[in-house]
Design a protein around this motif. Structure first.
Motif, short mmCIF file in Angstrom:
data_model
loop_
_atom_site.label_atom_id
_atom_site.label_comp_id
_atom_site.label_asym_id
_atom_site.label_seq_id
_atom_site.Cartn_x
_atom_site.Cartn_y
_atom_site.Cartn_z
N SER A 2 0.83 -1.21 0.00
CA SER A 2 0.00 0.00 0.00
C SER A 2 0.86 1.26 0.00
O SER A 2 0.61 2.21 -0.75
N LYS A 3 1.90 1.25 0.83
CA LYS A 3 2.82 2.40 0.88
C LYS A 3 3.54 2.58 -0.45
O LYS A 3 3.71 3.71 -0.93
N GLU A 44 2.47 1.60 -3.41
CA GLU A 44 1.49 2.08 -4.39
C GLU A 44 1.25 3.58 -4.24
O GLU A 44 1.22 4.32 -5.23
N GLN A 45 1.10 4.05 -3.01
CA GLN A 45 0.93 5.48 -2.76
C GLN A 45 2.12 6.27 -3.28
O GLN A 45 1.98 7.31 -3.91
N ARG A 46 3.32 5.79 -2.98
CA ARG A 46 4.54 6.47 -3.40
C ARG A 46 4.64 6.51 -4.93
O ARG A 46 4.92 7.55 -5.51
N ASP A 78 2.19 6.04 -7.19
CA ASP A 78 1.11 6.83 -7.79
C ASP A 78 1.38 8.32 -7.61
O ASP A 78 1.09 9.12 -8.50
N GLY A 79 1.96 8.69 -6.48
CA GLY A 79 2.31 10.09 -6.25
C GLY A 79 3.42 10.56 -7.17
O GLY A 79 3.46 11.71 -7.58
#
Length: 156
Positions: free
Chosen positions: A145-146, A148-150, A152-153
């Motif tokens: 999840s972390k 993916e967030q990184r 995608d950001g």
């Protein structure tokens, strides 16, 4: 050094991630040995599983979900279409980017690959304390999840 993490903990995190990568590549080899390599490029089981779970997707959507190039996915899709495991469907939202869908023979093949993979896992994990698996799975979900967030950001 990572913020709020001791140097020893940082070393353990690094060792965990490196071991995870090693095991991933070993599982990929195992997948090839149990027959998941219907395509020259590999990734058949994951691709079929994604389409069975998420439904029809475009090649760019598959590539994004799998973290690989569109060209790689197109090559695998073409090979699996030739084997009647996948089919292309019209995409009302985009005339040139058709949806890729799993066929009934593709679903049967996916079930067979999953059965073989589970047999291999049962053999490999027979002596493992299964109470250790859930916390590891949760740690991997959190890490994923972390990431993916990184990612995608970084791209969005």
């Amino acid at each position: 050094m990572l913020p709020y993490v001791s140097q020893a903990a940082e070393s353990e995190i690094e060792a965990f991630v490196l071991q995870l990568a090693d095991v991933f590549f070993q599982f990929r080899r195992l997948g090839q040995e149990v027959g998941s390599i219907s395509s020259k490029g590999g990734g058949t089981w994951g691709l079929l599983r994604l389409l069975a779970t998420d439904g029809p997707l475009t090649v760019p959507e598959i590539a994004s979900a799998r973290g690989v190039s569109r060209q790689h996915i197109q090559m695998v899709v073409n090979e699996l279409i030739e084997q009647d495991l996948l089919v292309l469907l019209e995409n009302p939202a985009h005339k040139r980017s058709r949806h890729v869908a799993i066929t009934p023979p593709g679903e049967q093949y996916l079930q067979e690959l999953t059965r073989r993979f589970r047999e291999e896992l049962a053999d490999l994990m027979g002596d493992v304390d299964t109470t250790q698996i859930a916390p590891l799975t949760e740690t991997l979900r959190h890490l994923g999840s972390k990431l993916e967030q990184r990612l995608d950001g970084a791209t969005g």
